[in-house]
Each structure stands twice: as structure tokens, then as C-alpha cells.
Design a protein around this motif. Structure first.
Motif, short mmCIF file in Angstrom:
data_model
loop_
_atom_site.label_atom_id
_atom_site.label_comp_id
_atom_site.label_asym_id
_atom_site.label_seq_id
_atom_site.Cartn_x
_atom_site.Cartn_y
_atom_site.Cartn_z
N ARG A 82 0.86 -1.18 0.00
CA ARG A 82 0.00 0.00 0.00
C ARG A 82 0.90 1.23 0.00
N LEU A 83 0.94 1.91 -1.14
CA LEU A 83 1.87 3.03 -1.31
C LEU A 83 1.24 4.34 -0.83
N ALA A 84 2.06 5.14 -0.15
CA ALA A 84 1.57 6.40 0.41
C ALA A 84 2.56 7.53 0.14
N VAL A 85 2.03 8.74 0.15
CA VAL A 85 2.82 9.97 0.05
C VAL A 85 2.43 10.87 1.21
N VAL A 86 3.42 11.50 1.82
CA VAL A 86 3.19 12.42 2.94
C VAL A 86 3.56 13.83 2.50
N PHE A 87 2.64 14.75 2.72
CA PHE A 87 2.88 16.16 2.43
C PHE A 87 2.79 16.97 3.73
N ASP A 88 3.68 17.92 3.90
CA ASP A 88 3.47 19.00 4.86
C ASP A 88 2.38 19.90 4.29
N VAL A 89 1.92 20.89 5.05
CA VAL A 89 0.87 21.79 4.57
C VAL A 89 1.41 23.17 4.22
N ASP A 90 1.88 23.92 5.23
CA ASP A 90 2.25 25.32 5.03
C ASP A 90 3.52 25.47 4.20
N GLU A 91 3.42 26.25 3.14
CA GLU A 91 4.52 26.50 2.19
C GLU A 91 4.93 25.22 1.47
N ALA A 134 -0.48 11.82 -7.73
CA ALA A 134 -0.32 10.71 -6.78
C ALA A 134 -1.62 9.94 -6.62
N ARG A 135 -2.72 10.65 -6.52
CA ARG A 135 -4.00 9.96 -6.39
C ARG A 135 -4.36 9.18 -7.67
N GLU A 136 -4.03 9.76 -8.83
CA GLU A 136 -4.27 9.04 -10.08
C GLU A 136 -3.48 7.73 -10.13
N LEU A 137 -2.31 7.74 -9.50
CA LEU A 137 -1.45 6.55 -9.46
C LEU A 137 -1.81 5.62 -8.30
N ASP A 138 -2.89 5.95 -7.60
CA ASP A 138 -3.42 5.13 -6.50
C ASP A 138 -2.57 5.18 -5.24
N TYR A 139 -1.84 6.26 -5.05
CA TYR A 139 -1.17 6.49 -3.77
C TYR A 139 -2.19 7.01 -2.76
N THR A 140 -2.01 6.62 -1.50
CA THR A 140 -2.79 7.20 -0.42
C THR A 140 -2.05 8.43 0.09
N VAL A 141 -2.77 9.53 0.28
CA VAL A 141 -2.14 10.79 0.67
C VAL A 141 -2.42 11.09 2.14
N PHE A 142 -1.35 11.48 2.83
CA PHE A 142 -1.44 11.94 4.22
C PHE A 142 -0.85 13.34 4.30
N PHE A 143 -1.46 14.17 5.15
CA PHE A 143 -0.88 15.46 5.49
C PHE A 143 -0.37 15.39 6.92
N VAL A 144 0.88 15.80 7.12
CA VAL A 144 1.47 15.85 8.46
C VAL A 144 1.94 17.28 8.67
N THR A 145 1.32 17.99 9.59
CA THR A 145 1.54 19.43 9.74
C THR A 145 1.74 19.83 11.19
N GLY A 146 2.37 20.98 11.38
CA GLY A 146 2.53 21.54 12.71
C GLY A 146 1.37 22.41 13.15
N GLY A 166 -8.89 17.86 -1.10
CA GLY A 166 -9.63 17.17 -0.05
C GLY A 166 -9.59 15.66 -0.14
N ASP A 167 -8.93 15.12 -1.16
CA ASP A 167 -8.91 13.67 -1.36
C ASP A 167 -7.69 13.06 -0.66
N TYR A 168 -7.75 13.01 0.66
CA TYR A 168 -6.64 12.47 1.44
C TYR A 168 -7.18 11.51 2.50
N GLU A 169 -6.27 10.71 3.03
CA GLU A 169 -6.66 9.72 4.03
C GLU A 169 -6.78 10.32 5.42
#
Length: 230
Positions: A82-91, A134-146, A166-169
Motif C-alpha cells: 500500500r503506497l503512500a505519500v506524505v505532504f506537509d501543509v504550510d509552504e 499521486a491519487r491518479e497513481l493510486d497512492y494514499t495521501v497523508f498530510f502531516v503538519t505543525g 480534499g482527497d486524502y486519508e
């Protein structure tokens, strides 16, 4: 009032006195070599970098690198992976430049909370494109933010939704009682994602503290000339 600026050495000003061609020379001591860049100069340089298009071009370069890696990695997942990508939010996916500029790059906690609740931060388009791919490639997206949990959760979620992200896990934030340094907290949150059965193929952020600590196959740093979070 005129302001004389110089980088180093001694400034010599010659003033013609109009008396038989005579001149008077005034010597002024130079700036200390340890004096940092003037704050007004630094803020002007950051604004030029942003408004000139160079900031956008630098973002696009990183976005292309991330997308190429995601495309490559999606072609060869392990069985059941199960492949995932993690994004920060601000900047990283949302830009706070309008807010920062309105305060002349100052900061107060109350102003920041008000900005988050407005949910008006524009998307950083090259990174939004990465998320969509990433979503088109079927990755699950997570946001990890402060950003603060629970006070800033609703505003952040609304802002992401309004900017077509808005399409994130899961949106993983910083609880009020979490005193860990940023890098340690975010690494632990990525470890939590792994423990849930995901392989984090890429983690993307604008701070080195977004990326340190492992728990991702590759880390990508996007430019942020505005502030630093250790």
C-alpha cells in the motif's frame, strides 16, 4: 532623507566647494564585517524572489522530481503493498504569502489563528498537481503538519477542500500537549502511518525538520525563503 549603503571598507564622499577648485574629503568608517543583512533589504529580496517567478520555477523543479519518482515507483509495487505519500501543509501545498506580506513578514499567534480559520490560503499549484497525480497513481495521501489540533483542524481541512486537495486519508496535526521537537514528532507520525500498513514512498516539506528522521523511501525539500522551523 537619503540613506547611504555600502558593503565593506570606507566610504569617501567628495564635495566640491567651488573655491579655486579645492575639495574637502570626508572619511566615514565602514560597516562591521559581522553585521547581518539589513532586515528591510532581506524582506525586499524575499519579495522579489517570490514575485519574479523564480520561486515558482524552483517549486516546479522539485515537483517534477517528485512526480518522476512517484511514476517510477508506482510501476513496481510489491505484492499487497500500500503506497503512500506524505505532504506537509504550510509552504508545501498551501501558501501563506498573502498573510505574511500583510504583516510585513511579522507574526502574532492571534493573527495566525485568524488566517487559518478564514481558510483562504491559495494552493501551491505545482505541489497540488503532484498530489493529484499521486491519487491518479493510486497512492494514499497523508498530510502531516505543525498546525494545532483541535483549534486549527476545521480551518485547515476546509482550506484543503476549497483548493481541490480534499482527497486524502488523514490530516495529522500537532496536539496542544505535544512538546516534541518538530523533526521527532513528524518522524513518529510517519512511523504511525507505516504501522498502519503503508509504505511511504515520498515525504515532501518546506523545512528540513519536515523530512528528518526517516520513515520514507525518499524526501523532497521545496523552497521556503520566508521562515525556518528547527
Amino acid at each position: 532623507m537619503g540613506v547611504w549603503r555600502k558593503s565593506a571598507g570606507t566610504l569617501l564622499l567628495s564635495a566640491a566647494l567651488g573655491l579655486s577648485g579645492c575639495q574637502s574629503v570626508m572619511s566615514m568608517s565602514g560597516l562591521s564585517s559581522t553585521e547581518p543583512t539589513n532586515l528591510s533589504t532581506a524582506k525586499a529580496a524575499v519579495t522579489r524572489y517570490y514575485e519574479s517567478g523564480q520561486y515558482r520555477r524552483d517549486l516546479e523543479k522539485v515537483a517534477a522530481e517528485v512526480s518522476a519518482w512517484l511514476e517510477k515507483r508506482a510501476k513496481k509495487p510489491a505484492k499487497g503493498e500500500r503506497l503512500a505519500v506524505v505532504f506537509d501543509v504550510d509552504e508545501t501545498v498551501l501558501s501563506n504569502f498573502p498573510h505574511m506580506q500583510s504583516l510585513d513578514f511579522g507574526y502574532t499567534l492571534d493573527d495566525w489563528h485568524g488566517w487559518v480559520q478564514k481558510a483562504e490560503a491559495p494552493a501551491i499549484e505545482p505541489m497540488r498537481d503532484v498530489m493529484m497525480r499521486a491519487r491518479e497513481l493510486d497512492y494514499t495521501v497523508f498530510f502531516v503538519t505543525g498546525r494545532a489540533e483541535p483549534a486549527e483542524h476545521a480551518g485547515t481541512a476546509a482550506n484543503l477542500f476549497q483548493e481541490a486537495m480534499g482527497d486524502y486519508e488523514r490530516l495529522m496535526m500537532k496536539s496542544v500537549d505535544d512538546k516534541r521537537p518538530t523533526a521527532r514528532r513528524k518522524a513518529a507520525q510517519r512511523a504511525e502511518i507505516e504501522e498502519a500498513g503503508y509504505t511511504i514512498v515520498a515525504t515532501i516539506g518546506d523545512q528540513w525538520s519536515d523530512l528528518e528522521g526517516g520513515h520514507a523511501e525518499k524526501a523532497f525539500k521545496v523552497p521556503n525563503p520566508f521562515y525556518e522551523i528547527p
